[in-house]
Design a protein around this motif. Sequence first.
Motif: not given
Length: 97
Positions: A8-23, A25-37
């Motif tokens: 949950e804490r990681l979802r929140s951080l990823i949401g902040e960094v990528c400007a997306i809704d943390p909800r 974000i799924g556990a099996s989702a690839r990080l690159r799929g959220y635009g993490i370059d």
Amino acid sequence: MIDDRTFERLRSLIGEVCAIDPRAIGASARLRGYGIDSIRALDLMMSIEEEFQVQFRLEDLTDIRTVGELAAYVDRLRAPDGRPEGRPERRTLADGV
């Protein structure tokens, strides 16, 4: 198995960094799929290190592909010995190596 609080804490951080809704974000989702370059990966790494009081090994990050893998890695770093399972203790010249 990953700790739900870590995830949950990681979802929140990823949401902040990528400007997306943390909800979204799924556990099996690839990080690159959220635009993490490479730039966002560094931002995320620094945020995670600060949030969880851990230190990443750059060579380990290249193997992490999904949010779940990242959560499991952070959990291992937070383990009593403070290093990912199966990795030798990190030594430096200051240790006399």
